[in-house]
Structures are given as C-alpha cells and as structure tokens.
Design a protein around this motif. Structure first.
Motif, short mmCIF file in Angstrom:
data_model
loop_
_atom_site.label_atom_id
_atom_site.label_comp_id
_atom_site.label_asym_id
_atom_site.label_seq_id
_atom_site.Cartn_x
_atom_site.Cartn_y
_atom_site.Cartn_z
N GLY A 142 36.83 48.11 45.44
CA GLY A 142 37.45 48.52 44.19
C GLY A 142 37.88 49.97 44.17
N LYS A 143 37.53 50.74 45.21
CA LYS A 143 37.82 52.17 45.22
C LYS A 143 39.32 52.48 45.32
CE LYS A 143 33.32 53.53 47.10
NZ LYS A 143 32.59 54.15 48.24
N SER A 144 40.07 51.61 46.00
CA SER A 144 41.51 51.85 46.11
C SER A 144 42.16 51.78 44.73
CB SER A 144 42.16 50.82 47.05
OG SER A 144 41.76 51.04 48.38
N PHE A 145 41.88 50.72 43.98
CA PHE A 145 42.44 50.60 42.64
C PHE A 145 42.01 51.78 41.76
CE2 PHE A 145 43.17 45.82 42.97
CZ PHE A 145 44.53 45.92 42.75
N ALA A 146 40.74 52.15 41.82
CA ALA A 146 40.22 53.23 40.98
C ALA A 146 40.86 54.56 41.32
CB ALA A 146 38.71 53.32 41.11
N ASN A 147 40.99 54.88 42.61
CA ASN A 147 41.60 56.15 43.02
C ASN A 147 43.08 56.19 42.70
OD1 ASN A 147 39.08 56.77 43.94
ND2 ASN A 147 39.65 57.10 46.07
N VAL A 148 43.74 55.05 42.81
CA VAL A 148 45.16 54.98 42.46
C VAL A 148 45.35 55.23 40.97
CG1 VAL A 148 47.08 53.36 42.18
CG2 VAL A 148 45.92 53.57 44.38
N LEU A 149 44.49 54.67 40.15
CA LEU A 149 44.58 54.90 38.70
C LEU A 149 44.48 56.39 38.39
CD1 LEU A 149 44.73 53.66 35.85
CD2 LEU A 149 42.23 53.61 35.86
N LYS A 150 43.58 57.10 39.05
CA LYS A 150 43.44 58.53 38.84
C LYS A 150 44.68 59.28 39.29
CE LYS A 150 38.42 58.33 39.47
NZ LYS A 150 37.28 58.63 40.38
N ALA A 151 45.25 58.87 40.43
CA ALA A 151 46.45 59.54 40.95
C ALA A 151 47.66 59.33 40.05
CB ALA A 151 46.74 59.03 42.36
N LEU A 152 47.67 58.24 39.29
CA LEU A 152 48.81 57.92 38.43
C LEU A 152 48.74 58.60 37.06
CD1 LEU A 152 49.24 54.10 39.12
CD2 LEU A 152 50.82 55.91 39.79
#
Length: 219
Positions: A142-152
């Motif tokens: 789930g870390k990819s989705f979570a880190n992408v949300l932060k980057a967006l």
C-alpha cells in the motif's frame, strides 16, 4: 475507505485473472498486458455506476432522446510502469478524462529485503474539485498508493478519490484505510491473503511490470 472486490461475484473477469496468474501464459507479454487492460475496462464500468449524472438530450434521426451522462471531471493517474495497461483500460471507457503519470518504485538501499518506495517523476493535470482515479495493478504493502497521494497534494484537492487495482493484499488494504479519506473507494479484482518477506503478494502473480515490459536492471 470502502472496498469493492470484483471476484466476489463470478464473471468473465475470473478468466482474465486466471490467465494473469498462470505461469504458462505469463510468457506471452502481449496477452498479459491485454488482460490487465481488460480488467481496467471491467473495473471502470463498475466504477462508472457511482459517478454523478445529468439528463442530456440528444437528437436521433427520428427525434430527441434523453440520456443520463456523467458530469464528473475525471483525472486518471497511473503509477509507472506496470500501471500503463491498466490506465489504458480505464481510459478506453473514460475517453475524455484528463491524464496524469507518476513513478513509484521499490528502492533497496542496503541491497537486502528492506525497501522504501520512492517517487521521482510526476506529470499531472490539476486535481482541484475533480474526481481522481489512481491506477496500479498490484496493491502489495500500500506504500506506493500512499506516497503517490502525498506527491499529488500540490496538484489540488480532488472532490473524490477512486483507487483501481487488479490484485491486492489484505495487509496493504488495511494500511490504505489509514492513509486515504474515508469516502475514498477501492475497486479491485481480487484480494489475496498475505505478503511474503519481500513484500510480494502471495499467491499473487509475480512482478507485473516485468511481466508487462521485460526484466529491468537494478540500480
């Protein structure tokens, strides 16, 4: 976060998942990519049932006809590189959506099993007041989705977030529930029980990016 698992009901999607998992079929990269694309279409169709609609009038050769058409402004954001065929499947159905692309990959700083997910590239439309669809075929930790949300976040605040994935782990989904807004929704084909020591889904299907596009060099 709400979760909608496609394979809770039997459908043609079972065939696509079975072929994705089958080691005797995985060697056909074109079929592997196509099956992910097909699942993107199926998941996009299910997702479309929760969009907002207006009654529009169209003119047929025999007269006017009222049709409900979605009024949501959509942005599809796929996580490179495995997300590309899934992105295409979603885009086949939401063909007027805006598109965003972001990289997220596992970095092993000590060349062991421990890793961190790094985001290094982003090309995105504005998300302010729009419906964001995040696409990645494998939901492991789930870390990819979570880190992408932060980057967006600098791209604006979407009014609604949908996540689209093919195979996920229960552990990864539980992690995302603490990272995403409560009204977010995950659309996923099927959920597996566990992760192994390397953070891969079991039974899963292996590395989706490699199976789509070929083995990558590590650096």
């Amino acid at each position: 976060m709400q979760v909608q698992e496609l394979l809770q009901k039997k459908s043609i999607a079972n065939k696509f998942i079975a072929q994705l998992r089958d080691v005797n079929i995985q060697t056909d990269r074109m079929r592997f990519r196509k099956n992910i694309e097909r699942l993107g279409e199926v998941l996009a169709y299910e997702l479309s049932k929760e969009l907002n609609y207006d009654n529009n009038e169209v003119k047929t050769p025999l007269g006017p006809c009222k049709v409900a058409v979605s009024n949501d402004e959509l942005v599809i954001c796929s996580i490179l590189r495995a997300g590309l065929p899934l992105h295409q499947g979603i885009l086949n159905y939401f063909d007027d959506a805006e598109n965003s692309f972001i990289s997220a990959y596992r970095h092993h700083p000590n060349n062991d099993e421990k890793f961190e997910v790094l985001v290094e590239y982003l090309a995105s439309a504005s998300l302010e007041g729009k419906t964001l669809i995040l696409a990645d075929p494998m939901l492991a930790t789930g870390k990819s989705f979570a880190n992408v949300l932060k980057a967006l976040k600098p791209m604006g605040m979407p009014k609604k977030i949908h996540l689209v994935s093919v195979i996920g782990s229960k552990q990864g989904i539980e992690y995302l529930k603490s990272e995403f807004p409560e009204d977010s929704k995950l659309w996923i084909a099927t959920i597996d029980e566990e992760l192994n020591d390397r953070g891969y889904i079991v039974p899963g299907l292996g590395d989706a990016g490699d199976l789509c596009f070929g083995t990558k060099l590590q650096h």
